[in-house]
Design a protein around this motif. Structure first.
Motif, PDB file in Angstrom:
ATOM      1  N   ILE A 153       0.789  -1.231   0.064  1.00  0.00           N
ATOM      2  CA  ILE A 153       0.154  -0.129   0.069  1.00  0.00           C
ATOM      3  C   ILE A 153       0.972   1.345  -0.020  1.00  0.00           C
ATOM      4  O   ILE A 153       0.686   2.269  -0.635  1.00  0.00           O
ATOM      5  CB  ILE A 153      -0.973  -0.029   1.239  1.00  0.00           C
ATOM      6  CG1 ILE A 153      -1.998  -1.171   0.822  1.00  0.00           C
ATOM      7  CG2 ILE A 153      -1.565   1.362   1.395  1.00  0.00           C
ATOM      8  CD1 ILE A 153      -3.142  -1.349   2.305  1.00  0.00           C
ATOM      9  N   ASN A 154       1.942   1.298   0.732  1.00  0.00           N
ATOM     10  CA  ASN A 154       2.722   2.750   0.879  1.00  0.00           C
ATOM     11  C   ASN A 154       3.537   2.634  -0.141  1.00  0.00           C
ATOM     12  O   ASN A 154       3.727   3.848  -0.734  1.00  0.00           O
ATOM     13  CB  ASN A 154       3.758   2.427   2.248  1.00  0.00           C
ATOM     14  CG  ASN A 154       2.820   2.569   3.341  1.00  0.00           C
ATOM     15  OD1 ASN A 154       1.973   3.120   3.311  1.00  0.00           O
ATOM     16  ND2 ASN A 154       3.424   1.686   4.501  1.00  0.00           N
ATOM     17  N   ASP A 155       4.196   1.424  -0.807  1.00  0.00           N
ATOM     18  CA  ASP A 155       5.007   1.630  -1.958  1.00  0.00           C
ATOM     19  C   ASP A 155       4.347   2.167  -3.279  1.00  0.00           C
ATOM     20  O   ASP A 155       4.799   2.780  -4.118  1.00  0.00           O
ATOM     21  CB  ASP A 155       5.808   0.474  -2.265  1.00  0.00           C
ATOM     22  CG  ASP A 155       6.563  -0.072  -1.235  1.00  0.00           C
ATOM     23  OD1 ASP A 155       7.004   0.742  -0.502  1.00  0.00           O
ATOM     24  OD2 ASP A 155       6.995  -1.358  -1.092  1.00  0.00           O
ATOM     25  N   ASN A 156       2.992   1.753  -3.352  1.00  0.00           N
ATOM     26  CA  ASN A 156       2.304   1.983  -4.658  1.00  0.00           C
ATOM     27  C   ASN A 156       1.134   3.234  -4.076  1.00  0.00           C
ATOM     28  O   ASN A 156       0.215   3.549  -5.245  1.00  0.00           O
ATOM     29  CB  ASN A 156       1.500   1.006  -4.895  1.00  0.00           C
ATOM     30  CG  ASN A 156       2.450  -0.140  -5.483  1.00  0.00           C
ATOM     31  OD1 ASN A 156       3.139  -0.008  -6.710  1.00  0.00           O
ATOM     32  ND2 ASN A 156       2.728  -0.986  -4.695  1.00  0.00           N
ATOM     33  N   LYS A 157       1.292   3.716  -3.059  1.00  0.00           N
ATOM     34  CA  LYS A 157       0.287   4.943  -2.792  1.00  0.00           C
ATOM     35  C   LYS A 157      -1.038   4.675  -3.116  1.00  0.00           C
ATOM     36  O   LYS A 157      -1.983   5.261  -3.599  1.00  0.00           O
ATOM     37  CB  LYS A 157       0.762   6.258  -3.493  1.00  0.00           C
ATOM     38  CG  LYS A 157       2.057   6.571  -3.167  1.00  0.00           C
ATOM     39  CD  LYS A 157       2.317   7.728  -4.265  1.00  0.00           C
ATOM     40  CE  LYS A 157       3.968   8.310  -3.811  1.00  0.00           C
ATOM     41  NZ  LYS A 157       4.282   9.436  -4.633  1.00  0.00           N
ATOM     42  N   LEU A 158      -1.434   3.368  -2.192  1.00  0.00           N
ATOM     43  CA  LEU A 158      -2.761   2.944  -2.409  1.00  0.00           C
ATOM     44  C   LEU A 158      -3.630   3.163  -1.390  1.00  0.00           C
ATOM     45  O   LEU A 158      -4.445   2.225  -0.831  1.00  0.00           O
ATOM     46  CB  LEU A 158      -2.912   1.232  -2.855  1.00  0.00           C
ATOM     47  CG  LEU A 158      -2.232   1.086  -4.200  1.00  0.00           C
ATOM     48  CD1 LEU A 158      -2.177  -0.508  -4.468  1.00  0.00           C
ATOM     49  CD2 LEU A 158      -2.824   1.755  -5.342  1.00  0.00           C
TER      50      LEU A 158
END
Length: 887
Positions: A153-158
């Motif tokens: 979630i954090n790596d892909n800004k989801l």
């Protein structure tokens, strides 16, 4: 993005061409053609409400309305578009095209349409119809563990509320696919589905389902090379550090395919050729073949080139060192096989900060700004002539030296450890040594200590030095309880490793205790129904503050009560008391080098028995006094982190001895020894009361003042085999002797081998030696009268150990490493029985956890391969819990 133009014209073919262009052109391409389309539309009759306006006519904007599914206010959209009421624009023209671009570039909308709704003379009415990009409502991730989802979630800004675009979906797919392929999951598949939320009123929202199918990691079935004749496939495969084919007997290296490791290993293959003289070798091709059994095979094509040798090697620009001095450091001669990797390491070995190379030779003697570059000046007939071009620069001196990050530790505690001082000639070796000394203090996170070079001035020859440190917890608390020895045992221990005794009466310094002066203060209380132990110790590492001379003192008192088998309780009328005090000094030496420490200590113990008859001593009433002097010499140059050293060694030899009383007191101990030997040969249960009393009186006279000498040696080495994989061999030896054979070896100060090495409440000065895989203190020499391990300990022991360590984490909050071990050891009563190779062997696995507040904790699972003394079957598995010490 759409620009909706209701086109009514006489030329239907032209209208079809324009509509096809809008329909078939991608969004990004359409922007480029927007103005062009408007130009063509200008020749048409554009109708919104059956109104005509001619090509390029100027209109004044009247009302501008907003329609569509959007959460933004009408005024916000109109303002952002750049259109406003009363503005004169050309229809068709650039104004509407620019408005559409601005709205689209905001990345807030999925659809934009502009209508001309009414024409009244030279007044035009417009309508902007648009739809917001949908926001992410709920995200469901399938195919990965729960702990990994937050990272995705954090790596892909989801995060919830994120605008969901086609670009977001595409980049998320690509990111996850590449990520898992780099980890060896070559068959990774990522699917993303979005579902509109039906009850969405204010704004468009979608739920996203992210399905990740990593598949199995792909193993390498085979690695073959094409074009190689000089180096065999086996040698080339060996040069590949992280890419290995399937080998069932290999443990440390796996055969999973990792693309990043594979790309690095292609460079290692080329390096293997360069190390053997083939400087022109290169990779021509590499192919990945997918096999039917879900493995892959790698085929690597190489061009070996021709072999080269070193020709003349000249040094240019050197004035500080002669050619001969630099040649001895380079250690490469004319005619040697060309090895570009070795040449670079001899010039500057980046893998070892303290390497013996030419760059360090200059930098350790002040020439920080020097540069050394080897240049190939000729390669005729495959003989390479080298010029080592040296720019020495000016010697550098430290201008300022500072430390940042020490919030608790006082400056003087740090600065006295620094090997770099303002005005001192720069030395890289001193910088490296300073980092080690700061790490060895134990007050800072050894992994976070950083030497920073500020304001380098090659013209003036100065440099500012800043050491950045990060404080870590240096005090420890031990609070534990357990059942053992027939009752509950409680322990409270406090260890303050950065104490400040001068502030002990300063109320403001209690945060929560006075800290910052680098002193150590320990308090420990252990008690049960059967014993009580109190201890206090204090040490000052810099006595007087000017020299690294450590002063230490300790005071302890232990009281043991005899177990009453009738009441099954402690008989407090029968006790064994031990009171001891020790004073010590340890001085850091400068010869042979400043890693050596000379230590000395004087200690006194009083052993007082009050009707305490057990098998531990031959007398139950009386006392023994132990006044001894200890001399020690040690050398410790282990690398920065004391919890997880990766290099260096630690050696120590100590000699502890008492005064030779028998030489001056005029007592003939031979008759007393004969009495002791005669009665000790009789099993305890067969002795008469008179014999027991006679033995007790004899031993009381022999051991009223203990007379002995004890020598111990230990040595351990740390070698980093590969990145963070550390091998630690260790050897130990101990010997307890007597000056006077008639007086004999004392029953105190003995060695007890076996188990976890924790002494618990040892009453007789014994030393408990760890040997995992066997019960605690079970490997003492064989007692001939009982046929089992002696309860009296041994006077000689030796031990060999080999550990392989790998860190799981080395963060300041908790340092954790796993280990595997093999070790062996044995103990003896005399040198005539001594055989260092007749040992009890064991092997096993363990883990260590170091937390600043609790010290070192761990667990070991050891397997003993040999029987215990007096038994015939191998011992098997033992579990050991490690508390507060490191092996």
């Amino acid at each position: 993005m759409k620009l909706l133009l209701n086109i009514k014209k006489e030329n239907d073919d032209l209208g079809k061409q324009v509509n096809n262009l809008v329909k078939n052109t991608s969004t990004s391409t359409f922007l480029k053609y927007c103005l062009t389309i408007l130009f063509f539309v200008g020749c048409l009759n554009i109708n919104a409400q059956n109104s005509d306006f001619s090509k390029g006519k100027k209109y004044t904007l009247a009302e501008i309305s907003v329609a569509g599914n959007t959460a933004f206010s009408e005024q916000t959209i109109i303002t952002y578009s750049g259109l406003r009421k009363g503005k004169e624009i050309t229809i068709p023209g650039e104004d509407i095209g620019n408005a559409i671009k601005k709205l689209w570039n905001s990345k807030l909308f999925s659809d934009i349409e502009v209508y001309v709704t009414k024409i009244e003379g030279n007044v035009a009415h417009l309508q902007i119809k648009l739809a917001d990009l949908p926001q992410l409502n709920e995200l469901k991730i399938n195919g990965v563990k729960k702990g990994k989802k937050e990272g995705i979630i954090n790596d892909n800004k989801l995060k919830k509320g994120t605008k969901v675009t086609e670009n977001l979906i595409t980049t998320t797919k690509n990111f996850l696919t590449k990520k898992y392929k780099k980890q060896g999951f070559l068959n990774t598949k990522v699917h993303i589905n979005t579902i509109e939320v039906q009850d969405s009123i204010d704004a468009a929202r979608v739920n996203m389902v992210l399905n990740i199918d990593k598949g199995e990691k792909v193993k390498i079935k085979d690695i073959t090379f094409e074009g190689n004749t000089v180096l065999s496939d086996k040698k080339l495969r060996k040069s590949m550090k992280g890419t290995k084919k399937i080998n069932r007997i290999r443990i440390l290296k796996r055969s999973k395919f990792i693309d990043s490791a594979y790309q690095a290993d292609l460079g290692h293959v080329v390096d293997a050729y360069k190390e053997n003289g083939y400087r022109d070798a290169r990779i021509l091709s590499d192919s990945v073949i997918y096999n039917d059994d879900k493995t892959i095979s790698l085929i690597i094509g190489v061009n070996e080139g021709e072999p080269y040798t070193f020709g003349d090697i000249k040094f240019i620009g050197n004035t500080v060192y002669t050619n001969d001095q630099l040649s001895r450091l380079l250690r490469i001669r004319k005619g040697d096989t060309y090895n570009g990797i070795l040449l670079q390491k001899r010039i500057a070995d980046d893998t070892k900060p303290d390497a013996v190379d030419i760059t360090n030779q200059y930098q350790n003697n002040g020439y920080l700004f020097s540069s050394i570059n080897p240049v190939e000046v000729s390669a005729d007939n495959n003989i390479i002539d080298i010029e080592v071009r040296i720019s020495e620069g000016k010697p550098a001196y430290f201008n300022t030296v500072s430390v940042v990050g020490n919030d608790k530790t006082n400056d003087h505690v740090i600065y006295r450890e620094l090997r770099t001082r303002p005005g001192q000639l720069y030395s890289k070796a001193n910088v490296v040594r300073t980092v080690r000394e700061l790490g060895q203090l134990g007050f800072f996170d050894a992994q976070e200590i950083s030497p920073n070079f500020n304001n380098p001035n090659p013209v003036e020859g100065t440099i500012d030095m800043e050491y950045s440190v990060k404080e870590t917890g240096s005090s420890q608390i031990e609070l534990q309880g357990g059942y053992g020895g027939g009752g509950f045992i409680g322990t409270l221990g406090l260890s303050f490793n950065n104490f400040s005794i001068k502030n002990i009466f300063n109320k403001e310094a209690y945060k929560p205790i006075p800290m910052g002066d680098g002193q150590k203060l320990s308090l420990r209380l252990q008690a049960s129904r059967f014993f009580q132990t109190y201890s206090f110790s204090f040490s000052e590492p810099w006595l007087g503050g000017k020299r690294p001379v450590q002063f230490s003192t300790s005071l302890s008192h232990t009281k043991q009560f005899l177990f009453n088998p009738l009441t099954r309780n402690a008989d407090k009328s029968r006790s064994f008391n031990i009171t001891g005090i020790t004073f010590g000094l340890a001085k850091r030496l400068s010869v042979p080098d400043d890693y050596f420490t000379l230590s000395q200590a004087i200690s006194y113990q009083r052993y007082d028995l009050n009707n305490y008859n057990t098998g531990l001593f031959n007398f139950g009433d009386g006392f023994s006094n132990n006044l001894s002097y200890t001399f020690g010499l040690s050398r410790n140059n282990t690398s920065v982190d004391p919890i997880f050293p990766t290099g260096g060694s630690n050696f120590g030899i100590t000699a502890k001895f008492s005064f030779p009383y028998s030489l001056v007191n005029g007592v003939d101990y031979k008759p007393l020894k004969e009495i002791s030997d005669r009665i000790n040969a009789i099993p305890r249960q067969l002795r008469t009361q008179e014999e027991s009393e006679e033995l007790a009186n004899a031993d009381q006279q022999r051991f009223s003042w203990l007379e002995f000498y004890k020598v111990k040696f230990s040595g351990e080495w740390y070698t980093e085999i590969t990145k963070n994989l550390v091998l630690r061999p260790k050897i130990e030896f101990g010997f307890l002797g007597a000056y006077n054979n008639a007086r004999g070896v004392i029953p105190f100060e003995r060695f007890y081998l076996g188990g976890d090495g924790l002494g618990n409440f040892s009453l007789d000065g014994r030393e408990v030696i760890q040997l995992r895989g066997y019960p605690n203190q079970s490997l003492t020499h064989l007692d001939e009268t009982t046929g089992r391990a002696s309860q009296d300990g041994s006077s000689i022991y030796n031990k060999f150990s080999l550990e392989l360590r790998y860190p799981i984490t080395l963060k300041a909050s908790a340092k954790i490493y796993a280990l595997g071990f093999i070790e062996g050891g044995s103990s003896y009563e005399s040198f005539r029985d001594f055989n260092p190779f007749n040992i009890n062997r064991s092997a096993g696995l363990g883990i260590r956890i170091f937390m600043p507040a609790f010290g070192l904790l761990g667990i070991d699972f050891g397997h003993g391969f040999d029987p215990l003394p007096g038994e015939t079957v191998k011992h098997g598995w033992e579990t050991h819990f490690i508390i507060g010490q490191q092996f």
